[in-house]
Design a protein around this motif. Structure first.
Motif, mmCIF file in Angstrom:
data_model
loop_
_atom_site.group_PDB
_atom_site.id
_atom_site.type_symbol
_atom_site.label_atom_id
_atom_site.label_comp_id
_atom_site.label_asym_id
_atom_site.label_seq_id
_atom_site.Cartn_x
_atom_site.Cartn_y
_atom_site.Cartn_z
ATOM 1 N N SER A 144 0.838 -1.210 0.000
ATOM 2 C CA SER A 144 0.000 0.000 0.000
ATOM 3 C C SER A 144 0.864 1.247 0.000
ATOM 4 O O SER A 144 2.093 1.166 0.054
ATOM 5 N N ASP A 172 0.622 4.744 2.266
ATOM 6 C CA ASP A 172 -0.096 5.508 3.280
ATOM 7 C C ASP A 172 0.916 5.988 4.307
ATOM 8 O O ASP A 172 2.116 5.740 4.157
ATOM 9 N N TRP A 219 1.580 5.055 7.274
ATOM 10 C CA TRP A 219 2.325 3.981 7.958
ATOM 11 C C TRP A 219 3.471 3.509 7.068
ATOM 12 O O TRP A 219 4.602 3.354 7.510
ATOM 13 N N ARG A 220 3.181 3.303 5.766
ATOM 14 C CA ARG A 220 4.214 2.839 4.807
ATOM 15 C C ARG A 220 5.297 3.923 4.639
ATOM 16 O O ARG A 220 6.474 3.617 4.538
ATOM 17 N N GLU A 262 5.644 -7.907 8.236
ATOM 18 C CA GLU A 262 4.359 -7.343 8.700
ATOM 19 C C GLU A 262 3.148 -8.142 8.228
ATOM 20 O O GLU A 262 2.339 -8.574 9.039
ATOM 21 N N ARG A 263 2.971 -8.407 6.933
ATOM 22 C CA ARG A 263 1.875 -9.253 6.467
ATOM 23 C C ARG A 263 2.450 -10.599 6.073
ATOM 24 O O ARG A 263 3.574 -10.673 5.597
ATOM 25 N N PRO A 311 -2.977 -9.584 8.620
ATOM 26 C CA PRO A 311 -3.296 -8.850 9.856
ATOM 27 C C PRO A 311 -4.796 -8.778 10.110
ATOM 28 O O PRO A 311 -5.223 -8.862 11.266
ATOM 29 N N ARG A 337 -5.972 -10.244 13.533
ATOM 30 C CA ARG A 337 -6.526 -9.262 14.471
ATOM 31 C C ARG A 337 -7.985 -9.644 14.795
ATOM 32 O O ARG A 337 -8.420 -9.563 15.944
ATOM 33 N N TRP A 372 -8.755 -1.521 4.850
ATOM 34 C CA TRP A 372 -7.707 -0.719 5.484
ATOM 35 C C TRP A 372 -7.814 0.765 5.151
ATOM 36 O O TRP A 372 -7.156 1.564 5.768
ATOM 37 N N ASN A 423 -7.686 -0.587 11.702
ATOM 38 C CA ASN A 423 -6.575 0.384 11.808
ATOM 39 C C ASN A 423 -7.182 1.755 12.073
ATOM 40 O O ASN A 423 -8.416 1.915 12.011
ATOM 41 N N ARG A 461 -7.179 4.509 10.451
ATOM 42 C CA ARG A 461 -7.882 5.153 9.336
ATOM 43 C C ARG A 461 -9.310 4.589 9.222
ATOM 44 O O ARG A 461 -10.275 5.310 8.991
ATOM 45 N N ASP A 474 -2.512 1.113 14.839
ATOM 46 C CA ASP A 474 -1.361 1.704 14.121
ATOM 47 C C ASP A 474 -0.604 2.630 15.063
ATOM 48 O O ASP A 474 0.620 2.561 15.111
ATOM 49 N N TYR A 516 1.411 -0.107 16.023
ATOM 50 C CA TYR A 516 1.774 -1.190 15.114
ATOM 51 C C TYR A 516 3.178 -0.854 14.609
ATOM 52 O O TYR A 516 3.355 0.056 13.775
HETATM 53 C C1 FRU Z 1 -0.858 0.182 6.293
HETATM 54 C C2 FRU Z 1 -1.835 -0.693 6.947
HETATM 55 C C3 FRU Z 1 -1.996 -0.330 8.377
HETATM 56 C C4 FRU Z 1 -2.380 -1.619 8.953
HETATM 57 C C5 FRU Z 1 -1.545 -2.559 8.224
HETATM 58 C C6 FRU Z 1 -1.985 -3.940 8.112
HETATM 59 O O1 FRU Z 1 -0.752 -0.121 4.945
HETATM 60 O O2 FRU Z 1 -3.061 -0.636 6.274
HETATM 61 O O3 FRU Z 1 -2.853 0.718 8.530
HETATM 62 O O4 FRU Z 1 -2.224 -1.679 10.296
HETATM 63 O O5 FRU Z 1 -1.352 -2.029 6.956
HETATM 64 O O6 FRU Z 1 -1.181 -4.653 7.274
#
Ligand code: FRU
Length: 729
Positions: A34, A36, A38-39, A113-114, A161, A165, A189, A218, A220, A243, A266
């Motif tokens: 993604s 965003d 977080w990324r 993470e994933r 996730p 979760r 997400w 999350n 968002r 997050d 996160y």
């Molecule tokens: C970011 C996100 C976070 C979430 C996570 C899950 O891309 O969407 O908001 O916690 O990925 O993989």
């Protein structure tokens, strides 16, 4: 020269290599599912992590939550030649084939993470999403005092996730029967999707009754749900998310601002992820599964966490600025280094060029030296040959000329006469030919023999008369190792001069010292002592220094003649020579000899002192001067001794009687006895004029044994008797 160039080329190549050579780069591909905040945070942490390694190059790709795009991006990253792949797969199963392909190519893969359903990965790093969901479930139960109605808004279907979760959350909630999950809505997400589905649900379930809490998977998602609830109106439920990012729109601030009730950090930990990648690439030991720790964000700790988080962000930004500056400096440094290398290379090239020019000139000078040396050797060789050829030619041509004048030849038959002419003509031709040949061989360096020859009349006959030289004839010493030449010279000189002979310089020197000849004719090239050395010795010795020396030789080169004159020779005659030239030269040298006639000038009443007869002759050398002064001094000291003999005088001079006699005769034209008498009479004349002594007393005083003999001698010398000399004028 060639070697030098190779060395310089190697040096230049090494320099260039050092300019461009960097440590091998690790190219790391990062495939994000993604794009965003977080990324973004994670990507910038990865970059900061890379600052600590000079050799890491990161290549990022973001799939915007699309499986197809992520698959294609992974394949193309692999295609650009990455050394390691970091991948956050969009869904558990969809991305696996692309991951497998990378892994099968030998590229290490870090899944983070994933999760994925393939076993083909090198390492995994991420937080425990099940635990996170579980802790959030427990928090919710506690927050609602075990009673309440809630909605769960899920993350993207099929992404690990979301699944984990959900499982964690639901298991925790199940422990609390007072909590009722009214709805589980499928999100993806993103905030807009969350808003839409929650809005739709609210619109559809207007009579669903009060909702106490919404759990968005999350932050968002939670905020999207909040927006939908706000629109619908009425009392807002509590919103919880995950997050817990710091920064402007991050979950921590949302909690602090009471827009969210709680969130869960996160962890991104990009720098740690990068280190894991480098460790794998470096072949260092590493953890296959790394679990990142995490924490709940609530109203209680939001302030502190925000402060901490934002401080970290500030430090990161500083770090980035520092890095920016450092890389600017490094760029400058790189430019300067390149400049230095270019300058160095230019200097080296210049040096090489100079060295090349220097060596070229060195080489040229060497070749020139060698050529000069060769020419000199060639010249010496031809000189030698010339000597060998000219000597016998001289001995043919000269005698032939003499023979031509003999009555036998003059009155020979016509046939014999013709034959004789043929022999003479051809001998002459041969001489000319050899001269020309030698001249041509040595170029212009040989003395112009032809011109020289033209001035000589080789055919001039030498009168062959059987005259013996008279008693007063001068003595000539012939020094030559060739018996024929000596014999030939004899035939030329014997009528006019008394001759002495020697076959080399050493013997010649002995004879010159003993006999003190009037002149010496010497060859140059001779064994034992050559003519140059001989001439030098003659000119050095007090006894012989006055003797004129003629060097007679076939060494016709100018430099040889110079050598001859430097050794003190008075004349240099080259072979073949004409007998007349030789005779003329000898005669000339004997007559131009420097003679001191005024040693004791004796004045008569009528005659003035005779001017010295040496006006045109060369000045006497220092040796001669010294000799004469010494002789005069000894004579004047011993004048009154009537028994004084020439032997006594010679002994005083350190010479033999003959040596003294010949030397004095040569230098003054008078004999020592004559000079002694002249000295006595001269002294007597002075005494007669200046003293009152009687004639007899004066006679004894100037060394005459008898006064009558004194009177006779005085009259002979001055034309008057001593008594008359007393009368005043
Ligand atoms: C970011 C996100 C976070 C979430 C996570 C899950 O891309 O969407 O908001 O916690 O990925 O993989």
């Amino acid at each position: 020269m060639h070697k030098l160039n190779i060395c310089i080329t190697i040096l230049l190549l090494a320099l260039l290599a050092s300019c461009s050579q960097d440590a091998k780069k690790y190219r790391i591909g990062v495939s994000q599912c993604s794009d965003d905040i977080w990324r973004d945070k994670q990507n910038s942490e990865l970059k900061i992590g890379a600052y600590f390694h000079d050799n890491v190059e990161l290549r990022f790709a973001a799939a915007y939550d699309s499986d197809e795009r992520q698959i294609q991006q992974i394949d193309s990253l692999v295609g650009t030649g990455i050394d390691l792949l970091i991948v956050a797969p969009n869904q558990v199963s969809t991305i696996s084939p692309a991951i497998d392909r990378a892994y099968d190519k030998g590229i290490p893969v870090i899944v983070f993470e994933r999760k994925t359903n393939t076993k083909k990965y090198t390492a995994y790093m991420g937080a425990d999403n099940y635990e996170m969901g579980h802790l959030m479930g427990e928090y919710v139960a506690t927050r609602l005092n075990d009673r309440g109605r809630i909605i769960e808004v899920m993350g993207l279907k099929g992404s690990s996730p979301a699944i984990e979760r959900h499982n964690g959350f639901r298991e925790a909630i199940a422990e609390h029967p007072g909590i009722q999950v009214v709805a589980t809505l499928q999100g993806d997400w993103t905030e807009p999707t969350a808003y839409n589905i929650v809005k739709q649900w609210l619109d559809k379930n207007k009579d669903a009754g009060r909702i106490d809490l919404v759990f968005g998977m999350n932050d968002r998602t939670a905020m999207g749900a909040r927006k939908a609830f706000k629109e619908v109106g009425g009392a807002l439920p509590l919103f919880c998310g995950i997050d817990g990012l710091p920064g402007e729109n991050g979950g921590i601030r949302l909690v602090q601002d009471s827009l969210l009730d709680a969130s869960y950090i996160y962890p991104t930990h990009g720098d740690q992820l990068l280190q894991l990648a480098v460790d794998i690439l470096d072949g260092k030991p590493y953890e296959k599964e790394t679990k990142l720790m995490s924490a709940l964000v609530t109203q209680d700790n939001a302030r502190v966490l925000l402060m901490e988080g934002e401080e970290i962000m500030r430090q990161s930004r500083n770090l980035e600025q520092l890095h920016e500056k450092a890389s600017q400096y490094l760029d400058q440094l790189g430019n300067q280094r390149t400049l230095i290398f270019v300058a160095l290379a230019a200097i080296l090239l210049l040096l090489a060029l100079l060295a090349g020019i220097y060596m070229y000139y060195l080489q040229r000078a060497r070749i020139q030296d060698e050529r000069i040396q060769m020419e000199r050797e060639q010249l010496d060789f031809y000189t030698q040959v010339s000597h060998e050829l000219r000597t016998p030619l001289t001995l043919i041509e000269g005698p032939l000329a003499q023979l031509a004048e003999t009555p036998d030849v003059k009155h020979a038959s016509e046939e014999a006469s013709n034959l004789f002419s043929i022999v003479r003509r051809n001998t002459h031709n041969l001489t000319q030919l050899i001269n020309k040949m030698l001249d041509a061989q040595v170029g212009g360096t040989v003395h112009d023999l032809n011109a020289h020859l033209e001035t000589q009349n080789l055919a001039t006959p030498v009168p062959v008369e059987d005259n013996k030289p008279d008693e007063d004839a001068s003595t000539v010493l012939i020094v030559d190792d060739n018996a024929d030449i000596r014999a030939y010279l004899r035939t030329i000189l014997q009528d006019k001069y008394r001759l002495l002979e020697a076959e080399d310089g050493k013997h010649g020197l002995d004879i010159a010292r003993e006999q003190v000849p009037d002149l010496i004719v010497s060859d140059v090239m001779m064994p034992v002592m050559n003519g140059l050395e001989f001439c030098q010795q003659v000119k050095k010795d007090l006894v012989s220094s006055h003797i004129p020396v003629i060097l007679l030789t076939a060494r016709a080169l100018e430099r040889h003649q110079i050598e001859g004159y430097e050794s003190g020779a008075d004349a240099y005659i080259t072979k073949p020579f004409s007998p007349e030239l030789l005779l003329a030269r000898i005669d000339n040298l004997l007559h131009s000899r420097h003679q001191l006639k005024d040693l004791w000038s004796v004045k008569t009443a009528s005659e003035p002192v005779e001017a010295p007869a040496t006006v045109a002759a060369p000045a006497p050398t220092p040796i001669e001067d010294a000799f004469i002064s010494q002789f005069k001094k000894i004579v004047e000291e011993r004048l009154s001794d009537s028994n004084l003999s020439v032997e006594d005088l010679a002994a005083d001079m350190g010479l033999s009687r003959v040596q003294l006699y010949r030397k004095v005769k040569a230098l003054t034209g008078s004999t020592p006895v004559d000079l002694l008498r002249k000295a006595r009479l001269s002294k007597a004349q002075a005494l007669l004029q200046a003293s009152t002594l009687s004639v007899s007393e004066i006679a004894y005083q100037v060394g005459f044994a008898s006064p009558s003999y004194f009177t006779k001698c005085y009259k002979d010398e001055f034309g008057i008797v001593p008594g008359e000399a007393r009368k005043p004028n």
